[in-house]
Design a protein around this motif. Sequence first.
Motif, mmCIF file in Angstrom:
data_model
loop_
_atom_site.group_PDB
_atom_site.id
_atom_site.type_symbol
_atom_site.label_atom_id
_atom_site.label_comp_id
_atom_site.label_asym_id
_atom_site.label_seq_id
_atom_site.Cartn_x
_atom_site.Cartn_y
_atom_site.Cartn_z
ATOM 1 N N VAL A 106 73.973 39.139 69.399
ATOM 2 C CA VAL A 106 73.879 40.566 69.097
ATOM 3 C C VAL A 106 75.181 41.270 69.473
ATOM 4 O O VAL A 106 75.703 42.094 68.706
ATOM 5 N N LEU A 107 75.716 40.954 70.642
ATOM 6 C CA LEU A 107 76.957 41.580 71.093
ATOM 7 C C LEU A 107 78.092 41.284 70.117
ATOM 8 O O LEU A 107 78.851 42.191 69.731
ATOM 9 N N ASN A 108 78.220 40.040 69.707
ATOM 10 C CA ASN A 108 79.269 39.678 68.757
ATOM 11 C C ASN A 108 79.129 40.464 67.456
ATOM 12 O O ASN A 108 80.111 41.002 66.930
ATOM 13 N N THR A 109 77.907 40.545 66.939
ATOM 14 C CA THR A 109 77.683 41.240 65.671
ATOM 15 C C THR A 109 78.040 42.712 65.781
ATOM 16 O O THR A 109 78.724 43.266 64.906
ATOM 17 N N VAL A 110 77.610 43.360 66.858
ATOM 18 C CA VAL A 110 77.877 44.789 67.030
ATOM 19 C C VAL A 110 79.383 45.049 67.133
ATOM 20 O O VAL A 110 79.917 45.959 66.484
ATOM 21 N N VAL A 111 80.074 44.258 67.929
ATOM 22 C CA VAL A 111 81.519 44.465 68.106
ATOM 23 C C VAL A 111 82.259 44.278 66.780
ATOM 24 O O VAL A 111 83.129 45.077 66.420
ATOM 25 N N VAL A 112 81.916 43.235 66.039
ATOM 26 C CA VAL A 112 82.608 42.973 64.776
ATOM 27 C C VAL A 112 82.319 44.069 63.758
ATOM 28 O O VAL A 112 83.222 44.533 63.057
ATOM 29 N N VAL A 113 81.072 44.486 63.657
ATOM 30 C CA VAL A 113 80.726 45.543 62.706
ATOM 31 C C VAL A 113 81.490 46.827 63.012
ATOM 32 O O VAL A 113 81.986 47.511 62.108
ATOM 33 N N LEU A 114 81.621 47.159 64.284
ATOM 34 C CA LEU A 114 82.251 48.424 64.665
ATOM 35 C C LEU A 114 83.773 48.376 64.658
ATOM 36 O O LEU A 114 84.422 49.401 64.410
ATOM 37 N N CYS A 115 84.345 47.210 64.900
ATOM 38 C CA CYS A 115 85.787 47.165 65.182
ATOM 39 C C CYS A 115 86.624 46.323 64.212
ATOM 40 O O CYS A 115 87.843 46.318 64.326
ATOM 41 N N GLN A 116 86.001 45.617 63.266
ATOM 42 C CA GLN A 116 86.783 44.725 62.426
ATOM 43 C C GLN A 116 87.850 45.460 61.613
ATOM 44 O O GLN A 116 88.988 45.012 61.521
ATOM 45 N N VAL A 117 87.487 46.598 61.025
ATOM 46 C CA VAL A 117 88.462 47.337 60.213
ATOM 47 C C VAL A 117 89.635 47.788 61.071
ATOM 48 O O VAL A 117 90.799 47.673 60.675
ATOM 49 N N ARG A 118 89.344 48.281 62.274
ATOM 50 C CA ARG A 118 90.418 48.735 63.167
ATOM 51 C C ARG A 118 91.342 47.590 63.551
ATOM 52 O O ARG A 118 92.553 47.770 63.705
ATOM 53 N N ALA A 119 90.781 46.394 63.677
ATOM 54 C CA ALA A 119 91.591 45.239 64.070
ATOM 55 C C ALA A 119 92.570 44.811 62.987
ATOM 56 O O ALA A 119 93.499 44.054 63.266
ATOM 57 N N THR A 120 92.381 45.285 61.760
ATOM 58 C CA THR A 120 93.283 44.903 60.673
ATOM 59 C C THR A 120 94.518 45.798 60.579
ATOM 60 O O THR A 120 95.423 45.500 59.801
ATOM 61 N N ARG A 121 94.575 46.864 61.354
ATOM 62 C CA ARG A 121 95.685 47.817 61.232
ATOM 63 C C ARG A 121 97.017 47.150 61.546
ATOM 64 O O ARG A 121 97.160 46.458 62.558
ATOM 65 N N GLY A 122 97.969 47.381 60.672
ATOM 66 C CA GLY A 122 99.307 46.848 60.885
ATOM 67 C C GLY A 122 99.445 45.366 60.595
ATOM 68 O O GLY A 122 100.483 44.773 60.879
ATOM 69 N N ILE A 123 98.428 44.739 60.035
ATOM 70 C CA ILE A 123 98.477 43.302 59.738
ATOM 71 C C ILE A 123 98.466 43.141 58.227
ATOM 72 O O ILE A 123 97.414 43.295 57.585
ATOM 73 N N GLU A 124 99.635 42.863 57.657
ATOM 74 C CA GLU A 124 99.747 42.776 56.205
ATOM 75 C C GLU A 124 100.486 41.528 55.752
ATOM 76 O O GLU A 124 100.121 40.926 54.742
#
Length: 427
Positions: A262-280
């Motif tokens: 559950v913890l993994n799912t919640v963190v990924v759902v909330l933060c995955q988009v933010r983790a992509t910033r600046g990565i191109e």
Amino acid sequence: MTQAAERARRGPLSGAAAALLVAVFIDALGSGLYMSVSVVFFTRYLHLSGGEVGTGLSVAGAVSFVSLVPIGVLADRVGPRRMLIGAHLVRAALLTCYPFVSGFAPFLLVVSLLAVADRAASPLVQGLFGTAVGKEQRVRAMGRARSLQNLGLALGGLVAGAALVPDSDGVYVGIVYANSLSFVLAAALVARLRTTADTAPDGGRPLPWKQRISVFRDRRFALLTGLNSVVSLHVTVLTAGVPLWVLAHDRMPRAAIAWTLVLNTVVVVLCQVRATRGIETAEDGGRALRRSGLLLAVCCCGLAVTGAVPTGAAVALLLGAVAFQAFAEMYQQAGAWAISYDLAPEDRRQVYLAFFSLGNAARNTYGPLVIAFLVVQRGAVGWLLLGALVLGAGAWAARFGQSLAAPAPLSSSPVPHVPGGIRGHRS
């Protein structure tokens, strides 16, 4: 990054990308329903033994592994949109056949064909995003897709958990058909998309075979594929390593296994988009893999300590370690998308993406063996060794990502890596 590029990256996604995101969510919702009851359905409804189910799934995994690159070659010829529609419809048709399967041989045939279509869908979706949005938004769009996928799987799993209570054959068959319907709906959404992938990049003329399969001679791309595969062991850590570790320590509550998921799912759902910033770019992707390897190494160190502390502290450390694992997962995914997007030639995009996906398929094979050999047999020391392994793989990925960012020297190689130089994007 220029201001114009930054505005383009942060701008709204296209209508085609939004429709594709909805299709990804519907696919995941149906899959979450099905995954939670599939083994029960095989054993209770189809009356297969546990050994037959395990053998069938293993064979299906092997068949899907060897089919990835050929499907990528075909997708480069006909376009990812058409191939993804076909994959969804094949999945839907095969699922409708499941309730009528009688015996191991028919089950093996259906589960193998279904695994081929399932495995092909992921690189096809990534390739389609590559044509649905601009290059500045590709990794961000995949981040949103990843978040929605996790959300759909979680919601589907919750519904399936409630459906398991009656233990009814009718419920199991209904869930199988519901997953089939989800694929039909996803195919309908994809069919409405109109992107540049609808036509072959070379104007319809097939590439020579040597160019189609040139990915096998692209050593640097193959090396990054392998390093990414090692860093992606975070998947096996969560799904196999943590449960086995908890079960091996009686003082830790068994419910902690569910808490980590559950913890993994919640963190990924909330933060995955933010983790992509600046990565191109591939260079950005290499650095993201290095960060992922570091985070996963910290996770492994935390797990190693849990076996030597009191129960309360062990549970707290376990959850903290899984939080690091979740961030390692997000940065690995973002890095993988950037590397594969940046380095695949436009006219061979799908075969390159399919080849890159081989790393994930291979990880599903060797990952459990790594966990069994290191963690199960060696305990805390095994966790530390695993942490050192992923840390080193991430560091090497960053190094090769930087080398790929430099201008490529002139070479007499019969097949250039990518038109326009090493940094030319693959669209």
